[in-house]
Design a protein around this motif. Structure first.
Motif, mmCIF file in Angstrom:
data_model
loop_
_atom_site.group_PDB
_atom_site.id
_atom_site.type_symbol
_atom_site.label_atom_id
_atom_site.label_comp_id
_atom_site.label_asym_id
_atom_site.label_seq_id
_atom_site.Cartn_x
_atom_site.Cartn_y
_atom_site.Cartn_z
ATOM 1 N N THR A 163 28.655 26.223 7.086
ATOM 2 C CA THR A 163 28.218 26.397 5.787
ATOM 3 C C THR A 163 27.707 26.884 4.766
ATOM 4 O O THR A 163 26.819 28.150 5.664
ATOM 5 C CB THR A 163 27.323 24.828 5.742
ATOM 6 O OG1 THR A 163 27.710 23.367 6.334
ATOM 7 C CG2 THR A 163 27.038 24.219 4.368
ATOM 8 N N VAL A 164 28.089 27.418 3.777
ATOM 9 C CA VAL A 164 27.858 28.263 2.845
ATOM 10 C C VAL A 164 27.569 27.551 1.636
ATOM 11 O O VAL A 164 28.061 26.792 1.209
ATOM 12 C CB VAL A 164 27.863 28.786 2.330
ATOM 13 C CG1 VAL A 164 27.461 29.714 1.343
ATOM 14 C CG2 VAL A 164 28.543 30.322 3.484
ATOM 15 N N LEU A 165 25.805 27.421 1.204
ATOM 16 C CA LEU A 165 25.375 27.079 0.460
ATOM 17 C C LEU A 165 25.350 27.849 -0.900
ATOM 18 O O LEU A 165 24.453 29.092 -0.722
ATOM 19 C CB LEU A 165 24.082 26.380 0.315
ATOM 20 C CG LEU A 165 23.081 25.658 -1.310
ATOM 21 C CD1 LEU A 165 23.508 24.311 -1.104
ATOM 22 C CD2 LEU A 165 22.387 25.331 -0.376
ATOM 23 N N ALA A 166 25.767 27.456 -1.495
ATOM 24 C CA ALA A 166 26.227 28.485 -3.153
ATOM 25 C C ALA A 166 25.411 28.026 -4.502
ATOM 26 O O ALA A 166 25.414 27.031 -4.493
ATOM 27 C CB ALA A 166 27.625 28.668 -3.961
ATOM 28 N N VAL A 167 24.261 28.035 -4.530
ATOM 29 C CA VAL A 167 23.565 27.659 -5.312
ATOM 30 C C VAL A 167 23.109 28.825 -6.862
ATOM 31 O O VAL A 167 23.030 29.779 -7.217
ATOM 32 C CB VAL A 167 21.834 27.888 -4.935
ATOM 33 C CG1 VAL A 167 21.304 27.179 -6.284
ATOM 34 C CG2 VAL A 167 21.689 27.085 -3.637
ATOM 35 N N ASP A 168 23.688 27.993 -7.855
ATOM 36 C CA ASP A 168 23.509 28.825 -8.974
ATOM 37 C C ASP A 168 21.840 29.075 -9.476
ATOM 38 O O ASP A 168 21.162 28.495 -10.011
ATOM 39 C CB ASP A 168 24.221 27.593 -10.393
ATOM 40 C CG ASP A 168 24.003 28.682 -11.831
ATOM 41 O OD1 ASP A 168 23.683 29.329 -12.085
ATOM 42 O OD2 ASP A 168 24.820 27.493 -12.553
ATOM 43 N N LEU A 169 21.909 30.297 -10.193
ATOM 44 C CA LEU A 169 20.530 30.660 -10.157
ATOM 45 C C LEU A 169 20.614 31.922 -11.516
ATOM 46 O O LEU A 169 20.074 32.724 -11.674
ATOM 47 C CB LEU A 169 20.206 32.348 -9.407
ATOM 48 C CG LEU A 169 19.741 32.153 -7.668
ATOM 49 C CD1 LEU A 169 19.440 32.987 -7.725
ATOM 50 C CD2 LEU A 169 19.367 30.909 -7.955
ATOM 51 N N SER A 170 21.301 30.907 -12.553
ATOM 52 C CA SER A 170 21.988 31.635 -14.050
ATOM 53 C C SER A 170 20.873 31.264 -14.562
ATOM 54 O O SER A 170 19.892 30.143 -14.361
ATOM 55 C CB SER A 170 22.914 31.238 -14.362
ATOM 56 O OG SER A 170 22.981 29.622 -14.474
ATOM 57 N N MET A 171 20.522 31.548 -15.960
ATOM 58 C CA MET A 171 18.658 31.341 -16.905
ATOM 59 C C MET A 171 19.021 29.822 -16.833
ATOM 60 O O MET A 171 18.143 29.686 -17.386
ATOM 61 C CB MET A 171 18.617 32.417 -17.910
ATOM 62 C CG MET A 171 17.816 32.128 -18.482
ATOM 63 S SD MET A 171 17.645 33.739 -19.876
ATOM 64 C CE MET A 171 18.115 35.204 -19.370
ATOM 65 N N SER A 172 20.322 29.277 -16.777
ATOM 66 C CA SER A 172 20.160 27.691 -16.992
ATOM 67 C C SER A 172 19.770 27.084 -16.292
ATOM 68 O O SER A 172 18.526 25.651 -17.269
ATOM 69 C CB SER A 172 21.888 27.151 -17.824
ATOM 70 O OG SER A 172 22.937 27.376 -16.925
ATOM 71 N N MET A 173 19.712 27.148 -15.111
ATOM 72 C CA MET A 173 19.112 26.569 -14.467
ATOM 73 C C MET A 173 17.779 25.971 -14.671
ATOM 74 O O MET A 173 16.810 25.374 -14.545
ATOM 75 C CB MET A 173 19.639 27.198 -12.402
ATOM 76 C CG MET A 173 20.823 26.880 -11.805
ATOM 77 S SD MET A 173 21.065 25.370 -12.045
ATOM 78 C CE MET A 173 20.192 25.002 -10.601
ATOM 79 N N SER A 174 16.621 27.759 -14.928
ATOM 80 C CA SER A 174 15.582 27.717 -15.554
ATOM 81 C C SER A 174 15.435 27.019 -16.485
ATOM 82 O O SER A 174 14.131 26.210 -16.603
ATOM 83 C CB SER A 174 15.212 29.075 -15.101
ATOM 84 O OG SER A 174 13.445 28.965 -15.581
ATOM 85 N N MET A 175 16.122 26.628 -17.552
ATOM 86 C CA MET A 175 15.998 26.276 -19.150
ATOM 87 C C MET A 175 16.024 24.595 -18.902
ATOM 88 O O MET A 175 14.806 23.570 -19.968
ATOM 89 C CB MET A 175 16.514 26.615 -20.172
ATOM 90 C CG MET A 175 16.291 28.218 -20.680
ATOM 91 S SD MET A 175 18.107 29.218 -20.915
ATOM 92 C CE MET A 175 17.545 28.550 -22.204
ATOM 93 N N ARG A 176 16.815 24.329 -17.141
ATOM 94 C CA ARG A 176 17.392 22.822 -18.024
ATOM 95 C C ARG A 176 16.049 22.125 -16.536
ATOM 96 O O ARG A 176 16.430 21.163 -16.484
ATOM 97 C CB ARG A 176 18.731 22.495 -17.453
ATOM 98 C CG ARG A 176 19.787 22.583 -18.928
ATOM 99 C CD ARG A 176 21.144 22.690 -18.668
ATOM 100 N NE ARG A 176 21.690 23.669 -19.523
ATOM 101 C CZ ARG A 176 22.963 23.691 -18.999
ATOM 102 N NH1 ARG A 176 23.499 23.343 -18.352
ATOM 103 N NH2 ARG A 176 23.344 24.444 -20.228
ATOM 104 N N ASP A 177 15.220 22.990 -16.208
ATOM 105 C CA ASP A 177 14.761 22.723 -14.648
ATOM 106 C C ASP A 177 15.085 22.079 -13.955
ATOM 107 O O ASP A 177 14.958 21.214 -13.392
ATOM 108 C CB ASP A 177 13.855 21.758 -15.221
ATOM 109 C CG ASP A 177 12.791 21.999 -16.828
ATOM 110 O OD1 ASP A 177 12.039 22.997 -16.267
ATOM 111 O OD2 ASP A 177 11.818 21.049 -17.381
ATOM 112 N N ASN A 178 16.674 22.524 -13.307
ATOM 113 C CA ASN A 178 16.899 22.731 -12.252
ATOM 114 C C ASN A 178 17.036 23.639 -10.970
ATOM 115 O O ASN A 178 16.846 23.312 -10.129
ATOM 116 C CB ASN A 178 18.741 22.526 -12.635
ATOM 117 C CG ASN A 178 18.778 21.437 -13.435
ATOM 118 O OD1 ASN A 178 18.469 20.304 -13.736
ATOM 119 N ND2 ASN A 178 20.120 22.071 -14.501
#
Length: 668
Positions: free
Chosen positions: A480-495
Motif C-alpha cells: 500500500t502507498v498512502l498519498a496524503v494531500d499536504l496543500s495549504m487548504s488542508m490546514s486551512m480547513r483543519d484536515n
C-alpha cells in the motif's frame, strides 16, 4: 513583626508524583502533529501549560508570570515604611500624655496635702519634668534618645516606653538578622552584646576567607555558639552567607526606597535604639563584607511601597525579601526557553510566595523533558529535542488505539478476525487440533500435553488429543502507498492533523499486525515526495498552492513497482487536481484545474490501473457534484471513492484496509 512561613508536618503526600511519560506524550501529541516541531511544541506548552489525560491542569509560564505580578502588587500595597514614623510619633505622644497626666496628679496630691515644703519640692520637680518634655526634639528618633535619659514620674509611662524601645530593638535586629528576635529573649545589654559578638565573629570569618587565611572560629564552632540566631539550619558558610545576603540586600532595598529625609530619620532611629555604637558599626561592616562576598544579591534594588497603613522596617524587609525572590523568579521564568531551564527554580520559594498550585505546575513543566528522555521517547540532537524511534512508535500506537476506540464506540465495524489459513507466518496463539485443520503442530505444547496426560518418562507417547496446532495468518501480502494531500487548504480547513494521525495509525497497524506488508507514504502539494515513517509526526503541510495528484500517483506507482502482493494506493485529499509536472520537470499550477492537468492526472490513473494498482480515494469536505473528477478515477480504475469528514477519516481508512485484507484472506 517579621513574617513567618508555616510548614505542615511531613506526611509523604507533599512530594509531587512522577509524571507518566505516555500521558505527557499524549498531552503533546495534538500540538506536535499540528506544528511538526517538537522543540516549538515544548516552548508553546511551556508558555501555555497543558491538561494531562488524568484531568490535571498544568499552568503555563504565561499564567504563572501573571500570578507572580499580581502577588508583587499585593506585597507592595500592604503598607508604607514611612508610616512607621507617624505611628511611632503617635505612640510617643501617648506615652508623653500619660507622663504629663502623672505629673499633674503628683502636683495636685502635694498641693492638697497641706505640706508646704512637699508642695514646693513637687512644684520644682513638675516644672523640671515639663520643661524636659517641652524641649524634646520633634522627630521620633530624637524623642526616643531624649526619653532614654529622662526620669519618668509615671511608672506606666516608663514601662510603655521601655517596651517600645525593646520592640524597636527587636525590629532592628529582625531587619538584619531574620529570626534573631526568637533567639534573644530580651534586648538587654547582655543580649545586645551577644549579637555584637556574633556579628564580629562572622565579620572575622568573612575577612579571613577573603584574604585566604584559615577561618577562626570555624563555621562549626560559630554555629555551635550562635546557630540559634540563624533559622534555616545552614550547613555551610556559603549557605549562611547567601541567607544573610538575601536578608541584608532586602533591608538595603527598603533603604533605597526611602527619600533622603526618610533615610536620615531611619538612621537617627537606629542610632537612638542601638545605643551600642560598636553594634551599629558591626552591622555596617557586615553589610560591606556581604556586598563583596555575594555581589549579585540585588544590593541596588528598590521598591515603591504603596500601602496606606504603617509598616515596620522589619516587615518591609520581609516583603522586600519576598519581592527579591519574585524578581529572581521572574527573570528565570522569562528567560526559560525549554522545560529543562526550570530545573533551577526553588520550588519552596514558589510555594511560599505563590502557593501549592504554582509550585506543582512548575515542577510538572521542569520534569517534562527529563521524563520523556528517561523513558527513551525523546533525545537531544544538535541542540534540538527530537522524537526517538520509540517515541514515534508510541505516538502511532496511541493514534491507532484512539481510532479503534472511536470505531468501537461508534460501532462503525467489527475488526476481530477468527478465520485461519495454511500459510507459514506463525502467530503466538495455538489451539487444540480439530479434524480438517492443517497438521501444523506446535511441538512444545503438544509434548507438554502428552507428558501431563501420561506422566514423565520416555518414550513420550502422543495421542491425537494431545495435538496442539498453530493458528496461522493466511499467506497473503499487501503493498500500500498512502498519498496524503499536504496543500495549504488542508490546514486551512483543519484536515491536516486528522490526516496525519490516520497515517500514523495505519503505519502502526501494518508494522505491528502485518509485518510482511509494505506501506509507503507520499505527501503531495505542488509536487510529491516520499515521507519516511519516522518523519510522520513532524511532517508539515506545504506553504504553497497546488494539488499535484498526478505526481503523487506517479511516485506511488514507482514505489509499488517492485513490491509483491495486492497493490493499492490510498489517496486522501480535500480538492481536485490543480497541478501537474510539465515535460521539462517543472510543476504547473492553475485554478480552476486546466484540462492539461486533468488529462495528465487521468493518464497516470490509467498507468496505475494497467499495473494492477487499485486507487481508493478518501475525499474530505467534497460534494461529488462539485468535483466529479474523483468519481471518474473510480470509474476508470475500479477503486472506490469515500466522502467523509476529518473526524471520521481515520476510522474509514482503517476499516477499509482491514476489510481489504479480509477479502485477500478469503480469496486465499
Amino acid at each position: 513583626m517579621s513574617a513567618r512561613y508555616d510548614y505542615s508536618e511531613w506526611d509523604g503526600t507533599q512530594e509531587f508524583v512522577d509524571l507518566d511519560p505516555d500521558e505527557l506524550l499524549a498531552a503533546l501529541t495534538e500540538d506536535l502533529l499540528e506544528g511538526g516541531d517538537l522543540d516549538q511544541t515544548l516552548k508553546r506548552l511551556l508558555r501555555s501549560g497543558m491538561r494531562l489525560p488524568n484531568g490535571e491542569e498544568v499552568a503555563g509560564l504565561r499564567d504563572i508570570l501573571e500570578q507572580l505580578r499580581r502577588r508583587r502588587d499585593e506585597l507592595l500595597a500592604e503598607g508604607d515604611p514611612d508610616g512607621r514614623m507617624a505611628e511611632l510619633t503617635a505612640q510617643l505622644d501617648e506615652i508623653e500624655d500619660t507622663e504629663r497626666a502623672a505629673i499633674d496628679d503628683l502636683l495636685e496630691d502635694a498641693q492638697s496635702s497641706g505640706d508646704e515644703r512637699r508642695s514646693e519640692v513637687t512644684e520644682e520637680v513638675a516644672t523640671e519634668r515639663r520643661m524636659a518634655l517641652d524641649l524634646q526634639p520633634d522627630d521620633p528618633a530624637g524623642r526616643i534618645q531624649s526619653l532614654q535619659h529622662y526620669d519618668f514620674v509615671s511608672s506606666e509611662a516608663r514601662e510603655r516606653f521601655e517596651e517600645l524601645v525593646d520592640e524597636l530593638r527587636r525590629e532592628m535586629a529582625e531587619t538584619f538578622f531574620e529570626g534573631a528576635s526568637d533567639a534573644l529573649s530580651s534586648m538587654s545589654p547582655e543580649q545586645m552584646a551577644r549579637m555584637r559578638d556574633a556579628y564580629d565573629a562572622l565579620n572575622q570569618m568573612l575577612e579571613q576567607r577573603e584574604r585566604g587565611d584559615e577561618i577562626d572560629p570555624s563555621f562549626e564552632q560559630f554555629m555551635a555558639e550562635y546557630g540559634d540566631m540563624f533559622p534555616g539550619n545552614p550547613q555551610t558558610l556559603d549557605e549562611l552567607l547567601e541567607q544573610l545576603a538575601e536578608r541584608m540586600a532586602a533591608a538595603q532595598a527598603v533603604w533605597n526606597s526611602l527619600s533622603p529625609e526618610q533615610q536620615q530619620q531611619l538612621r537617627n532611629l537606629m542610632e537612638a535604639v542601638l545605643e551600642d555604637m560598636d553594634l551599629r558599626w558591626q552591622v555596617d561592616r557586615l553589610a560591606r563584607n556581604l556586598m563583596q562576598a555575594v555581589p549579585d544579591a540585588g544590593w541596588g534594588q528598590s521598591y515603591q511601597f504603596e500601602g496606606d497603613g504603617p509598616m515596620s522596617i522589619s516587615r518591609a524587609t520581609d516583603l522586600a525579601t519576598q519581592l527579591g525572590q519574585l524578581d529572581r523568579m521572574e527573570d528565570m521564568l522569562q528567560s526559560a526557553s525549554s522545560p529543562a531551564d526550570l530545573g533551577e527554580i526553588d520550588l519552596d520559594q514558589v510555594r511560599a510566595n505563590m502557593g501549592e498550585d504554582a509550585a506543582r505546575s512548575l515542577d510538572r513543566l521542569a520534569k517534562l523533558t527529563k521524563s520523556l528522555t528517561d523513558a527513551g521517547l525523546v533525545e537531544r540532537k544538535g541542540g534540538r529535542t527530537e522524537l526517538t524511534p520509540q517515541g514515534v512508535r508510541r505516538l502511532g500506537q496511541k493514534a491507532l488505539a484512539d481510532l479503534f476506540g472511536q470505531l468501537n464506540k461508534d460501532r462503525i465495524g467489527d475488526h476481530t478476525t477468527t478465520s485461519t489459513g495454511s500459510g507459514h507466518d506463525r502467530e503466538e496463539t495455538t489451539k487444540a487440533y480439530e479434524y480438517g485443520d492443517p497438521l501444523n503442530l506446535h511441538l512444545s505444547t503438544t509434548v507438554h500435553n502428552a507428558v501431563r496426560r501420561g506422566g514423565s518418562g520416555v518414550p513420550v507417547r502422543l495421542l491425537p488429543e494431545d495435538f496442539e496446532v498453530v493458528e496461522n495468518e493466511a499467506l497473503h501480502r499487501s503493498a500500500t502507498v498512502l498519498a496524503v494531500d499536504l496543500s495549504m487548504s488542508m490546514s486551512m480547513r483543519d484536515n491536516f492533523v486528522p490526516a496525519k494521525r490516520m497515517a500514523m495509525a495505519l503505519q502502526t497497524l501494518i508494522s505491528s499486525k502485518f509485518p510482511r506488508d509494505y506501506l509507503g507514504i507520499v505527501g503531495f502539494s505542488e509536487v510529491a515526495h516520499e515521507i519516511k515513517p519516522e518523519d510522520l509526526p513532524t511532517a508539515m503541510w506545504d506553504y504553497v498552492y497546488g494539488t499535484n495528484l498526478q505526481h503523487a500517483l506517479a511516485l506511488a506507482r514507482r514505489m509499488l513497482q517492485h513490491q509483491h502482493g495486492t497493490k493499492q494506493i490510498i489517496v486522501v485529499t480535500d480538492g481536485e487536481p490543480t497541478a501537474h509536472i510539465e515535460d521539462n520537470g517543472e510543476p504547473w499550477f492553475e485554478y480552476p484545474p486546466s484540462p492539461e492537468t486533468l488529462r495528465r492526472t487521468m493518464a497516470e490513473v490509467i498507468r496505475c490501473t494497467r499495473g494492477g494498482i487499485v486507487i481508493n480515494t478518501f475525499a474530505l469536505d467534497l460534494q461529488r457534484t462539485h468535483y466529479p473528477f474523483v468519481e471518474q478515477i473510480a470509474q476508470v480504475n475500479g477503486g472506490r471513492t469515500f466522502y467523509t469528514t476529518p473526524d471520521a477519516l481515520g476510522g474509514y481508512v482503517l476499516v477499509d484496509f482491514l476489510q481489504h485484507r479480509r477479502v485477500m484472506r478469503s480469496a486465499g
